[in-house]
Each structure stands twice: as structure tokens, then as C-alpha cells.
Design a protein around this motif. Structure first.
Motif, PDB file in Angstrom:
ATOM      1  N   ARG A 180      22.168  -0.081  37.304  1.00  0.00           N
ATOM      2  CA  ARG A 180      21.869   1.008  38.237  1.00  0.00           C
ATOM      3  C   ARG A 180      20.445   1.531  38.163  1.00  0.00           C
ATOM      4  NH1 ARG A 180      26.163   5.445  37.722  1.00  0.00           N
ATOM      5  NH2 ARG A 180      25.318   5.983  39.753  1.00  0.00           N
ATOM      6  N   VAL A 181      19.881   1.623  36.942  1.00  0.00           N
ATOM      7  CA  VAL A 181      18.540   2.193  36.780  1.00  0.00           C
ATOM      8  C   VAL A 181      17.755   1.455  35.691  1.00  0.00           C
ATOM      9  CG1 VAL A 181      19.224   4.526  37.494  1.00  0.00           C
ATOM     10  CG2 VAL A 181      19.221   3.935  35.074  1.00  0.00           C
ATOM     11  N   ASP A 222      13.014   1.768  45.038  1.00  0.00           N
ATOM     12  CA  ASP A 222      12.663   3.182  45.095  1.00  0.00           C
ATOM     13  C   ASP A 222      12.514   3.667  43.652  1.00  0.00           C
ATOM     14  OD1 ASP A 222      13.010   3.061  47.859  1.00  0.00           O
ATOM     15  OD2 ASP A 222      14.900   4.174  47.834  1.00  0.00           O
ATOM     16  N   TYR A 223      11.646   4.667  43.442  1.00  0.00           N
ATOM     17  CA  TYR A 223      11.440   5.133  42.069  1.00  0.00           C
ATOM     18  C   TYR A 223      11.033   6.599  42.028  1.00  0.00           C
ATOM     19  CZ  TYR A 223       6.410   4.490  42.891  1.00  0.00           C
ATOM     20  OH  TYR A 223       5.128   4.562  43.390  1.00  0.00           O
ATOM     21  N   VAL A 231      11.543   6.118  36.695  1.00  0.00           N
ATOM     22  CA  VAL A 231      12.959   5.788  36.868  1.00  0.00           C
ATOM     23  C   VAL A 231      13.080   4.959  38.139  1.00  0.00           C
ATOM     24  CG1 VAL A 231      15.307   6.667  37.140  1.00  0.00           C
ATOM     25  CG2 VAL A 231      13.638   7.951  35.758  1.00  0.00           C
ATOM     26  N   GLU A 232      13.394   3.673  37.978  1.00  0.00           N
ATOM     27  CA  GLU A 232      13.591   2.797  39.132  1.00  0.00           C
ATOM     28  C   GLU A 232      15.071   2.795  39.505  1.00  0.00           C
ATOM     29  OE1 GLU A 232      10.812  -0.896  38.992  1.00  0.00           O
ATOM     30  OE2 GLU A 232      11.397  -0.416  36.930  1.00  0.00           O
ATOM     31  N   LEU A 233      15.343   2.986  40.805  1.00  0.00           N
ATOM     32  CA  LEU A 233      16.714   3.023  41.312  1.00  0.00           C
ATOM     33  C   LEU A 233      17.091   1.616  41.769  1.00  0.00           C
ATOM     34  CD1 LEU A 233      16.302   6.307  43.354  1.00  0.00           C
ATOM     35  CD2 LEU A 233      17.112   6.048  40.991  1.00  0.00           C
ATOM     36  N   GLU A 250      19.957   0.230  42.530  1.00  0.00           N
ATOM     37  CA  GLU A 250      21.013   0.059  43.540  1.00  0.00           C
ATOM     38  C   GLU A 250      20.416   0.273  44.937  1.00  0.00           C
ATOM     39  OE1 GLU A 250      23.921   2.950  42.304  1.00  0.00           O
ATOM     40  OE2 GLU A 250      25.029   1.423  41.217  1.00  0.00           O
ATOM     41  N   LYS A 269      20.011   1.583  48.802  1.00  0.00           N
ATOM     42  CA  LYS A 269      20.323   2.843  49.462  1.00  0.00           C
ATOM     43  C   LYS A 269      21.692   2.759  50.110  1.00  0.00           C
ATOM     44  CE  LYS A 269      15.720   4.183  50.889  1.00  0.00           C
ATOM     45  NZ  LYS A 269      14.879   4.485  52.036  1.00  0.00           N
TER      46      LYS A 269
END
Length: 103
Positions: free
Chosen positions: A18-19, A41-42, A95-97, A99, A101
Motif C-alpha cells: 500500500r505505501v 502520488d506522494y 510517503v508514496e501511495l 495503490e 486512486k
């Protein structure tokens, strides 16, 4: 994040489905992440008060003020090299997302 070799030190603290959480530490003015493009996204959480210099390519460089603990968000696709613009060591947590959107 895929990066060319820079002089800042990345330390991955969490990496799961997830991250991905990475601390980036810049020991001195001019240390940098290396040129890279964000695949996710981050969120960035600065651990200092000061500035980062952002090389956007094509000779364009901007100064970004940072405030300790005040996060900011960016969407995937950002390309840049992040440079310590301070006369002191600084760091931030990224923090890289991982998952996609929703929706």
C-alpha cells in the motif's frame, strides 16, 4: 520513485503493498536526490524549517519553502531533482501511495 544517483541518503522505513515511506537526508548544501520521475502520488513531510531547491529541468530551478511537520501532496508524474538549499543538514519523509486512486 526511480532516481539517478544523487548525494542525499534515502532510508526506506516501510515498504508494503500500500505505501512506501522513505526518509531522505541531505548532509550539506547541494546534496540532491538525483533526477527522477514519481510513479505514484506522494506526500512529503519536512523535518526542518528552511528551503529546498527544485530543479525542474530545462535550466529552471525554483526555491520551495519548507516548514517542519507541514506536509504537501503531489500527483504521480512529477519529474525533478531535489537539492538542499540550506547551510545545514535537513531531511524529509516521503510517503508514496502505491495503490491506485479509487474510482
Amino acid at each position: 520513485m526511480c532516481a539517478d544517483t544523487g548525494t542525499a541518503i534515502p532510508t526506506v522505513q516501510i515498504d508494503n503493498d500500500r505505501v512506501r515511506v522513505t526518509e531522505w537526508r541531505f548532509a550539506k548544501r547541494g546534496d540532491n536526490t538525483g533526477w527522477h520521475r514519481h510513479a505514484f502520488d506522494y506526500i512529503v513531510v519536512p523535518l526542518f524549517d528552511g528551503v529546498l531547491e527544485i530543479d525542474l529541468g530545462n535550466g529552471e530551478r525554483v526555491t520551495a519553502p519548507m516548514q517542519n511537520g507541514v506536509p504537501y501532496f503531489r500527483e504521480l508524474g512529477v519529474e525533478h531533482d531535489v537539492i538542499n538549499g540550506n547551510d545545514f543538514e535537513c531531511a524529509f519523509v516521503e510517503v508514496e501511495l502505491l495503490e491506485p486512486k479509487p474510482g
